[in-house]
Every structure is written in structure tokens, then in C-alpha cells.
Write an enzyme that holds these catalytic residues in place. Structure first.
Site, PDB file in Angstrom:
ATOM      1  CG  ASP A  32       2.993  -0.587 -15.630  1.00 13.43           C
ATOM      2  OD1 ASP A  32       3.787  -1.026 -14.781  1.00 13.43           O
ATOM      3  OD2 ASP A  32       2.088   0.231 -15.365  1.00 13.43           O
ATOM      4  NE  ARG A  63       4.697  -4.333 -11.124  1.00 10.45           N
ATOM      5  CZ  ARG A  63       4.456  -3.146 -11.689  1.00 10.45           C
ATOM      6  NH1 ARG A  63       3.725  -3.051 -12.784  1.00 10.45           N
ATOM      7  NH2 ARG A  63       4.962  -2.051 -11.169  1.00 10.45           N
TER       8      ARG A  63
HETATM    9  P1  FDA Z   1      -7.461 -11.989  -8.601  1.00 15.50           P
HETATM   10  O1  FDA Z   1      -7.982 -11.087  -9.654  1.00 15.50           O
HETATM   11  O2  FDA Z   1      -7.975 -13.386  -8.582  1.00 15.50           O
HETATM   12  O3  FDA Z   1      -7.701 -11.286  -7.218  1.00 15.50           O
HETATM   13  C1  FDA Z   1      -7.523 -11.955  -5.987  1.00 15.50           C
HETATM   14  C2  FDA Z   1      -8.456 -11.307  -4.995  1.00 15.50           C
HETATM   15  O4  FDA Z   1      -8.083  -9.940  -4.790  1.00 15.50           O
HETATM   16  C3  FDA Z   1      -9.901 -11.233  -5.464  1.00 15.50           C
HETATM   17  O5  FDA Z   1     -10.605 -12.405  -5.158  1.00 15.50           O
HETATM   18  C4  FDA Z   1     -10.421 -10.044  -4.703  1.00 15.50           C
HETATM   19  O6  FDA Z   1     -10.725 -10.411  -3.378  1.00 15.50           O
HETATM   20  C5  FDA Z   1      -9.223  -9.126  -4.673  1.00 15.50           C
HETATM   21  N1  FDA Z   1      -9.245  -8.121  -5.748  1.00 15.50           N
HETATM   22  C6  FDA Z   1      -8.592  -8.188  -6.922  1.00 15.50           C
HETATM   23  N2  FDA Z   1      -8.798  -7.065  -7.636  1.00 15.50           N
HETATM   24  C7  FDA Z   1      -9.593  -6.288  -6.896  1.00 15.50           C
HETATM   25  C8  FDA Z   1     -10.146  -4.984  -7.087  1.00 15.50           C
HETATM   26  N3  FDA Z   1      -9.901  -4.259  -8.189  1.00 15.50           N
HETATM   27  N4  FDA Z   1     -10.908  -4.464  -6.103  1.00 15.50           N
HETATM   28  C9  FDA Z   1     -11.147  -5.165  -4.965  1.00 15.50           C
HETATM   29  N5  FDA Z   1     -10.645  -6.414  -4.735  1.00 15.50           N
HETATM   30  C10 FDA Z   1      -9.886  -6.958  -5.680  1.00 15.50           C
HETATM   31  N6  FDA Z   1      -1.534  -6.264 -15.206  1.00 15.50           N
HETATM   32  C11 FDA Z   1      -1.044  -6.125 -16.463  1.00 15.50           C
HETATM   33  O7  FDA Z   1      -1.597  -6.688 -17.415  1.00 15.50           O
HETATM   34  N7  FDA Z   1       0.064  -5.337 -16.676  1.00 15.50           N
HETATM   35  C12 FDA Z   1       0.715  -4.718 -15.654  1.00 15.50           C
HETATM   36  O8  FDA Z   1       1.716  -4.033 -15.904  1.00 15.50           O
HETATM   37  C13 FDA Z   1       0.219  -4.889 -14.336  1.00 15.50           C
HETATM   38  N8  FDA Z   1       0.819  -4.291 -13.263  1.00 15.50           N
HETATM   39  C14 FDA Z   1       0.420  -4.635 -11.985  1.00 15.50           C
HETATM   40  C15 FDA Z   1       1.113  -4.150 -10.886  1.00 15.50           C
HETATM   41  C16 FDA Z   1       0.797  -4.583  -9.601  1.00 15.50           C
HETATM   42  C17 FDA Z   1       1.599  -4.111  -8.444  1.00 15.50           C
HETATM   43  C18 FDA Z   1      -0.298  -5.496  -9.413  1.00 15.50           C
HETATM   44  C19 FDA Z   1      -0.662  -6.011  -8.051  1.00 15.50           C
HETATM   45  C20 FDA Z   1      -1.028  -5.906 -10.493  1.00 15.50           C
HETATM   46  C21 FDA Z   1      -0.694  -5.478 -11.785  1.00 15.50           C
HETATM   47  N9  FDA Z   1      -1.434  -5.879 -12.884  1.00 15.50           N
HETATM   48  C22 FDA Z   1      -0.934  -5.683 -14.147  1.00 15.50           C
HETATM   49  C23 FDA Z   1      -2.785  -6.461 -12.706  1.00 15.50           C
HETATM   50  C24 FDA Z   1      -2.739  -7.971 -12.615  1.00 15.50           C
HETATM   51  O9  FDA Z   1      -2.409  -8.498 -13.877  1.00 15.50           O
HETATM   52  C25 FDA Z   1      -4.101  -8.524 -12.196  1.00 15.50           C
HETATM   53  O10 FDA Z   1      -5.045  -8.170 -13.129  1.00 15.50           O
HETATM   54  C26 FDA Z   1      -4.547  -8.077 -10.819  1.00 15.50           C
HETATM   55  O11 FDA Z   1      -3.490  -8.041  -9.922  1.00 15.50           O
HETATM   56  C27 FDA Z   1      -5.582  -9.053 -10.252  1.00 15.50           C
HETATM   57  O12 FDA Z   1      -5.047 -10.337 -10.183  1.00 15.50           O
HETATM   58  P2  FDA Z   1      -4.727 -11.077  -8.802  1.00 15.50           P
HETATM   59  O13 FDA Z   1      -3.488 -11.863  -8.992  1.00 15.50           O
HETATM   60  O14 FDA Z   1      -4.717 -10.113  -7.690  1.00 15.50           O
HETATM   61  O15 FDA Z   1      -5.875 -12.147  -8.667  1.00 15.50           O
END
Ligand code: FDA
Length: 300
Positions: free
Chosen positions: A125, A175
Site C-alpha cells: 500500500d 494498483r
Molecule cells: P471518490 O472518493 O470520488 O468516490 C466515488 C464514489 O464512491 C463517491 O461519490 C461515493 O458515492 C462512493 N464512496 C467513496 N468512498 C466512500 C466511502 N468511504 N463510503 C461510502 N461511499 C463512498 N489510497 C491510498 O492513498 N493508498 C492506498 O494504498 C490505497 N489503497 C486502496 C485500495 C483499494 C482497493 C481502493 C478501492 C482504494 C484504495 N485507496 C488507497 C483509497 C483511494 O485512494 C481513494 O481514497 C478511495 O478509493 C476513494 O476514491 P474513489 O476513486 O473511489 O473516488
């Protein structure tokens, strides 16, 4: 984050942990190894893979880091014994990265070696920017010895394009996520759209350089953009996978699987659920509504 959510996350984090746990439950598989094994089994039944994370970060002593290493190895053995479709995600600060690099390296090496013996894979990560360089350094050190490890890169960091170009010299497994930590504007894109634009730019770059990518997002805009790119480049479904977090936008699972894509869910468990859950609350646009509902129903 909207101001009401911000206020409520602030208030919630000041409440007793027992109360916070009510809202945290959706994001974590549980506390014990049995809990996470059961959750991974249920995901596998739905044709979804898992990446298991033993919750914890920033340890202050080496004994704690050794316990984390033991737990990680236990997970790998359990995945092997129960024949689960699951790999392991690790956070290097939980393995003493900021205390002693060489000590951390020996622990990470033992974990990846255990994964090798059990034909598994370890994802490193990415944490906040003070540890970006040493996290990448550790990944590069490990890649000199092992091929069963991959790294997370964050689309909000301005440096990521250069990092990706340099690291892709060998066949890589990334990732790609937006990034969760609060970083200064000098080093990170801040606008919603510019982060998305950089995400898709990086994804194209990685695919064109034959990297395997875990497309980690719940953002419709990015999922659709990724699917378009996959079609345009005629990628096979074993050249990438979609990844999502446990408890987030589960309604999207079917859409992703239906198109023949592979999906892996980040499945954290353990005693140290608190910091992880607070980060998830901050990203949940409906958090305010859920707190009100939780209060009205007494958390039932
Ligand atoms: P965004 O935050 O815009 O979310 C899109 C939509 O998803 C939102 O509008 C909402 O509807 C929904 N949503 C998102 N988060 C939610 C929540 N907590 N509860 C409910 N609904 C929610 N980051 C990092 O810095 N280091 C890492 O190693 C990782 N590892 C990682 C693994 C995996 C498998 C994922 C999916 C994510 C990570 N992340 C991470 C976190 C990533 O950087 C990011 O912060 C989150 O995925 C949210 O970003 P989105 O791309 O989903 O978009």
C-alpha cells in the site's frame, strides 16, 4: 468533504470507540482471522477475489512490527489452507518502516517469501507523502529478489507519472488509486477533475507499457473511462482487475463482473480498525445521514 460531513466526522471521532464501531462495521471484515476468512469465502462465492489487510499503521516499537509480520504470514497460510482467492496488502509503517529501514526490509522479505512459498502475492500500500520515497525504495529492493509483489501508486501526486515511467522498466504490477491522504498543493493535484484526468492518463501509460493494473476506484467516471480504454486497447481480462473497498458502492459489483471483468475487494480486519474507519467516514458522502439514522435506531 461537505461541511456537515466534516462536522459529523469530527464529532464522531470524539465519541467513545464503541459508538464509532457501529459505523465502522461496514468497512471491516471483523476483528479475528476467522472473521476475515469467512468474509473472503463469501466474496469468493460471488466470484469476487479479496486482498486481505491486517489493520495497523505507524508502530512505535519493533516488537509490534514483528507481531504484524506474524499476523501477515498467518493470513497467507490461512489463505493457502482454505484455498481462498485472496492475496495480501501491507502497510510498511506497520512494519517499522520509519523506525529502521533494514529491520523493516527483513520483515517485508519474510512476508513476501511466505507468499512465494504459498504461491501468493503481496501488494505494498502507499501511505502519505513523507514515506513515498522509502516505500518505493522498499518495493524496488524487493523486486530485485521477488516477482510476487506490486506497488500502489496515487493519481493525486504530481510525481506519479515519473515514478510510473521509471518503475515500468521491468514488468510491473500496480494498483492505481486516487490517494486518500491530505497533501499540499505543491506536490498534489487538488481539483476533482484534474485528479480524474491524471488517473486516466496514468492508466493509459501503464497499460501501454504492459503493466498489470488493479483499477482501484468507485468513481463511475473512472470506471467507465477504464472500461473504454480496455476496449480500445483490446486488453484481455487477465491483464488488469478492478478493485474496490469493502462496504463501498457494493451495487457496482454486478456491473463490473457482468462485463467479464475481474474484481477484488480490499478486506481489512483486526484490532486497529479505528484510523482506517475514520478515513472511510471522511470519504462517505452519506455519512451525515447514516449517523442520524444510527442515532434514531440505536445502531441497530
Ligand atoms: P471518490 O472518493 O470520488 O468516490 C466515488 C464514489 O464512491 C463517491 O461519490 C461515493 O458515492 C462512493 N464512496 C467513496 N468512498 C466512500 C466511502 N468511504 N463510503 C461510502 N461511499 C463512498 N489510497 C491510498 O492513498 N493508498 C492506498 O494504498 C490505497 N489503497 C486502496 C485500495 C483499494 C482497493 C481502493 C478501492 C482504494 C484504495 N485507496 C488507497 C483509497 C483511494 O485512494 C481513494 O481514497 C478511495 O478509493 C476513494 O476514491 P474513489 O476513486 O473511489 O473516488
Amino acid at each position: 468533504m461537505n461541511p456537515l460531513n466534516k462536522l459529523l466526522v469530527g464529532i464522531t471521532s470524539a465519541l467513545p470507540k464503541k459508538f464509532v464501531k457501529i459505523f465502522a462495521n461496514r468497512y471491516i471484515a471483523g476483528i479475528t482471522l476467522d472473521d476475515v476468512i469467512e468474509k473472503a469465502r463469501l466474496l469468493n462465492q460471488k466470484n469476487i477475489m479479496a486482498t486481505i489487510d491486517v489493520l495497523g499503521e505507524s508502530v512505535s516499537d519493533k516488537k509490534e512490527a514483528e507481531r504484524m509480520k506474524d499476523s501477515c504470514c498467518e493470513v497467507l497460510h490461512a489463505v493457502d489452507n482454505y484455498e481462498l482467492k485472496a492475496n495480501l496488502s501491507i502497510k510498511l509503517t506497520s512494519l517499522a518502516l520509519t523506525l529502521d529501514y533494514d529491520f523493516c526490509k527483513s520483515l517485508v522479505s519474510e512476508i513476501i517469501q511466505t507468499a512465494k512459498q504459498t504461491e501468493n502475492f503481496v501488494r505494498i500500500d502507499m501511505e502519505d507523502s513523507p514515506v513515498t520515497d522509502i516505500t518505493i525504495q522498499m518495493y524496488e529492493d524487493m523486486r530485485k529478489i521477488y516477482d510476487n509483489t506490486g506497488l500502489v501508486l496515487q493519481a493525486y501526486l504530481r510525481r506519479t507519472e515519473e515514478d510510473a515511467k521509471r518503475l515500468m522498466k521491468e514488468k510491473s504490477n500496480f494498483r492505481l488509486c486516487k490517494g486518500i491522504y491530505i497533501e499540499p498543493e505543491e506536490i498534489a493535484f487538488k481539483g476533482r477533475q484534474e485528479i480524474r484526468d491524471n488517473y486516466l492518463k496514468l492508466l493509459r501509460l501503464m497499460f501501454e507499457n504492459k503493466a498489470y493494473v488493479g483499477i482501484a476506484t468507485h468513481d463511475d467516471n473512472l470506471i467507465d473511462g477504464a472500461m473504454k480504454l480496455i476496449k480500445e486497447l483490446s486488453l484481455q481480462n487477465n491483464e488488469y482487475e478492478f478493485q474496490m473497498l469493502l462496504g463501498v458502492r457494493e451495487g457496482l459489483h454486478d456491473k463490473i463482473l457482468k462485463e467479464g471483468n475481474r474484481l477484488r475487494i480490499y478486506t481489512p480486519f483486526g484490532e486497529r480498525w479505528y484510523e482506517y474507519s475514520i478515513r472511510r467516514f471522511k470519504e462517505n458522502p452519506n455519512f451525515a445521514g447514516q449517523v442520524v439514522k444510527g442515532i434514531l435506531t440505536g445502531g441497530r
